[in-house]
Design an enzyme around this catalytic site. Structure first.
Site, PDB file in Angstrom:
ATOM      1  N   LYS A 186      47.033 -28.632  -7.574  1.00 40.43           N
ATOM      2  CA  LYS A 186      46.330 -27.388  -7.234  1.00 40.43           C
ATOM      3  C   LYS A 186      46.621 -26.331  -8.304  1.00 40.43           C
ATOM      4  O   LYS A 186      47.566 -26.484  -9.093  1.00 40.43           O
ATOM      5  CB  LYS A 186      46.782 -26.898  -5.858  1.00 40.43           C
ATOM      6  CG  LYS A 186      48.262 -26.543  -5.785  1.00 40.43           C
ATOM      7  CD  LYS A 186      48.733 -26.334  -4.352  1.00 40.43           C
ATOM      8  CE  LYS A 186      50.215 -25.998  -4.320  1.00 40.43           C
ATOM      9  NZ  LYS A 186      50.773 -26.055  -2.977  1.00 40.43           N
ATOM     10  N   TYR A 221      58.427   0.992 -25.315  1.00 39.00           N
ATOM     11  CA  TYR A 221      57.990   2.081 -24.437  1.00 39.00           C
ATOM     12  C   TYR A 221      59.174   2.731 -23.723  1.00 39.00           C
ATOM     13  O   TYR A 221      60.104   2.045 -23.277  1.00 39.00           O
ATOM     14  CB  TYR A 221      57.058   1.521 -23.356  1.00 39.00           C
ATOM     15  CG  TYR A 221      55.639   1.284 -23.830  1.00 39.00           C
ATOM     16  CD1 TYR A 221      54.846   2.330 -24.303  1.00 39.00           C
ATOM     17  CD2 TYR A 221      55.091   0.004 -23.778  1.00 39.00           C
ATOM     18  CE1 TYR A 221      53.546   2.107 -24.728  1.00 39.00           C
ATOM     19  CE2 TYR A 221      53.790  -0.228 -24.191  1.00 39.00           C
ATOM     20  CZ  TYR A 221      53.017   0.835 -24.666  1.00 39.00           C
ATOM     21  OH  TYR A 221      51.740   0.614 -25.080  1.00 39.00           O
ATOM     22  N   ARG A 243      51.387 -21.561   8.829  1.00 38.06           N
ATOM     23  CA  ARG A 243      50.520 -21.207   7.707  1.00 38.06           C
ATOM     24  C   ARG A 243      49.189 -21.926   7.877  1.00 38.06           C
ATOM     25  O   ARG A 243      48.153 -21.295   7.996  1.00 38.06           O
ATOM     26  CB  ARG A 243      51.208 -21.593   6.389  1.00 38.06           C
ATOM     27  CG  ARG A 243      50.502 -21.079   5.162  1.00 38.06           C
ATOM     28  CD  ARG A 243      51.248 -21.386   3.880  1.00 38.06           C
ATOM     29  NE  ARG A 243      51.216 -22.798   3.510  1.00 38.06           N
ATOM     30  CZ  ARG A 243      51.603 -23.272   2.321  1.00 38.06           C
ATOM     31  NH1 ARG A 243      52.083 -22.435   1.413  1.00 38.06           N
ATOM     32  NH2 ARG A 243      51.543 -24.558   2.047  1.00 38.06           N
ATOM     33  N   MET A 261      52.099  -5.276 -23.112  1.00 41.17           N
ATOM     34  CA  MET A 261      51.005  -6.166 -22.719  1.00 41.17           C
ATOM     35  C   MET A 261      50.877  -7.360 -23.665  1.00 41.17           C
ATOM     36  O   MET A 261      50.713  -8.502 -23.231  1.00 41.17           O
ATOM     37  CB  MET A 261      49.682  -5.386 -22.691  1.00 41.17           C
ATOM     38  CG  MET A 261      48.523  -6.210 -22.164  1.00 41.17           C
ATOM     39  SD  MET A 261      46.971  -5.309 -22.199  1.00 41.17           S
ATOM     40  CE  MET A 261      47.230  -4.056 -20.971  1.00 41.17           C
TER      41      MET A 261
HETATM   42  C1  LIG Z   1      51.910 -26.888  -2.943  1.00 39.17           C
HETATM   43  C2  LIG Z   1      52.083 -27.912  -1.884  1.00 39.17           C
HETATM   44  C3  LIG Z   1      52.848 -29.066  -2.109  1.00 39.17           C
HETATM   45  C4  LIG Z   1      53.687 -29.259  -3.354  1.00 39.17           C
HETATM   46  O1  LIG Z   1      54.893 -28.551  -3.192  1.00 39.17           O
HETATM   47  P1  LIG Z   1      56.041 -28.560  -4.289  1.00 39.17           P
HETATM   48  O2  LIG Z   1      57.119 -27.741  -3.681  1.00 39.17           O
HETATM   49  O3  LIG Z   1      55.460 -27.937  -5.511  1.00 39.17           O
HETATM   50  O4  LIG Z   1      56.419 -29.986  -4.521  1.00 39.17           O
HETATM   51  C5  LIG Z   1      52.851 -30.043  -1.138  1.00 39.17           C
HETATM   52  N1  LIG Z   1      52.154 -29.894   0.019  1.00 39.17           N
HETATM   53  C6  LIG Z   1      51.432 -28.783   0.276  1.00 39.17           C
HETATM   54  C7  LIG Z   1      50.712 -28.673   1.577  1.00 39.17           C
HETATM   55  C8  LIG Z   1      51.381 -27.753  -0.651  1.00 39.17           C
HETATM   56  O5  LIG Z   1      50.683 -26.642  -0.381  1.00 39.17           O
END
Ligand SMILES: *Cc1c(COP(=O)(O)O)cnc(C)c1O
Length: 345
Positions: free
Chosen positions: A33, A242, A128, A290
């Site tokens: 992701k 800065y 969640r 920046m």
């Molecule tokens: C992001 C995520 C993972 C991966 O988690 P890590 O801690 O990066 O290994 C696994 N399952 C779900 C549902 C996630 O949202």
């Protein structure tokens, strides 16, 4: 070359995946992701598929479309946010499997794409995503009759080995899935490291693939080298950056680097972190701007052409500590201006 170079080691990422798969009996999936935590989902996904990964997880359907285009047919691509309104065409055209998180999503999915692959998420305490125990009890038989390909839950504190939450979530997940034939999955990277009891049928490593804690044996997957634009001498009492963020306590030599907070180098590391000129530690002095960062190269043998912010001297977790954050945020903040160089894969 004037932009910083981000080197992404696909060989390290696939080696981490292979090592994490070997830790248990479960099939290791791969969480890619957020563009593979900022490292490039197409390149990372293809390298992992070549190394043997058959199951991928992304956050949203749009990411799934891009990943399918990179991987071609074959690997299963799960969408963690589930089936959102308007997603049906993407899911069906690109063979993406939503992980349904609620009764609403289940109805939407079964109405719009009957017979199409899907998974389910159960909430075991994180609050969640996923169906709560009472909701699940009501729909479990109907849901299971539609033959989900995977049932998952997510751990809220897998990075903290002795947090009691892990055991409670595992226990509830077992209760909620008792007697089912369907493949199960609860472990992210932290969950894999906790205990084999968390592995079930499919694991879901993300950060461990990219070299982050709590997978302590991970091979680092990124290096970040930044060019020096200009060097100058400053006298005792002169200031840098800065708002006079730093004052010279000795006659010093200062280099100005071609990267800044717009590149995901958090302003919070100013005065706390360092870069390396070969093996010499050069503290970041004054505020991170920046596009520019000042460093103290007084102790370097010569004016460096480039310096290393991430590499063998400092990893993503150490840099995260300096910024008061976690390695996940360091990676996903990596900017669009870098020249990206891929090794291996
Ligand atoms: C992001 C995520 C993972 C991966 O988690 P890590 O801690 O990066 O290994 C696994 N399952 C779900 C549902 C996630 O949202």
């Amino acid at each position: 070359m004037s932009t910083a170079t981000l080197t992404i080691d696909l060989g390290a990422i696939t080696a981490n995946w292979t090592a994490l798969s070997a830790l248990g009996r479960a099939e290791a999936g791969a969480v890619v992701k957020a563009d593979a935590y900022g490292l490039g989902a197409a390149r990372v996904g293809r390298a992992l598929a070549k190394a043997g990964a058959r199951t991928f997880f992304v956050a949203v359907a749009e990411e799934g479309v891009a990943l399918r285009e990179a991987l071609g047919p074959g690997p299963v691509i799960y969408i963690l946010s589930g089936h959102m309104a308007g997603d049906a065409d993407m899911l069906s055209d690109m063979s993406l499997a939503p992980i349904l998180n609620s009764l609403d999503q289940m109805i939407r999915h079964l109405e719009s794409l009957p017979g199409h692959e899907f998974g389910l998420q159960l909430d075991t305490g994180m609050n969640r995503l996923g169906m709560e125990p009472s909701e699940w009890a009501a729909v479990r038989d109907i849901a299971v009759a539609q033959e989900p390909q995977l049932i998952i839950s997510h751990l809220a504190a897998a990075d903290v080995r002795d947090d009691d939450m892990n055991r409670r979530q595992l226990e509830l997940f077992r209760q909620m899935t008792a007697g089912l034939e369907c493949p199960l999955s609860i472990a992210n990277t932290g969950g894999i490291m906790l205990d084999k009891a968390f592995h079930f049928d499919v694991t879901r490593p993300g950060i461990g693939l990219y070299g982050g804690m709590p997978y302590a044996d991970a091979r680092p997957a990124v290096a970040l080298d930044i060019p020096v634009i200009q060097c100058r001498d400053v006298e005792v009492g002169e200031v840098v950056g800065y708002n006079s963020g730093w004052t010279a306590q000795r006659p010093s030599r200062i280099a100005t680097l071609n990267a800044g907070y717009a590149d995901g180098i958090f302003r919070a590391i100013g005065g706390k972190s360092a870069v390396w000129a070969d093996d010499v530690r050069c503290p970041i002095v004054g505020r991170v701007s920046m596009d520019l960062i000042g460093i103290d190269i007084t102790d370097a043998a010569a004016d460096p052409k480039t310096v290393s912010l991430l590499g063998r001297h400092q990893g993503i977790d150490e840099l995260a500590d300096c910024a008061g954050t976690i390695a996940y945020e360091i990676l996903t903040a990596l900017g669009a201006r870098y020249t990206r160089r891929y090794l291996g894969g």
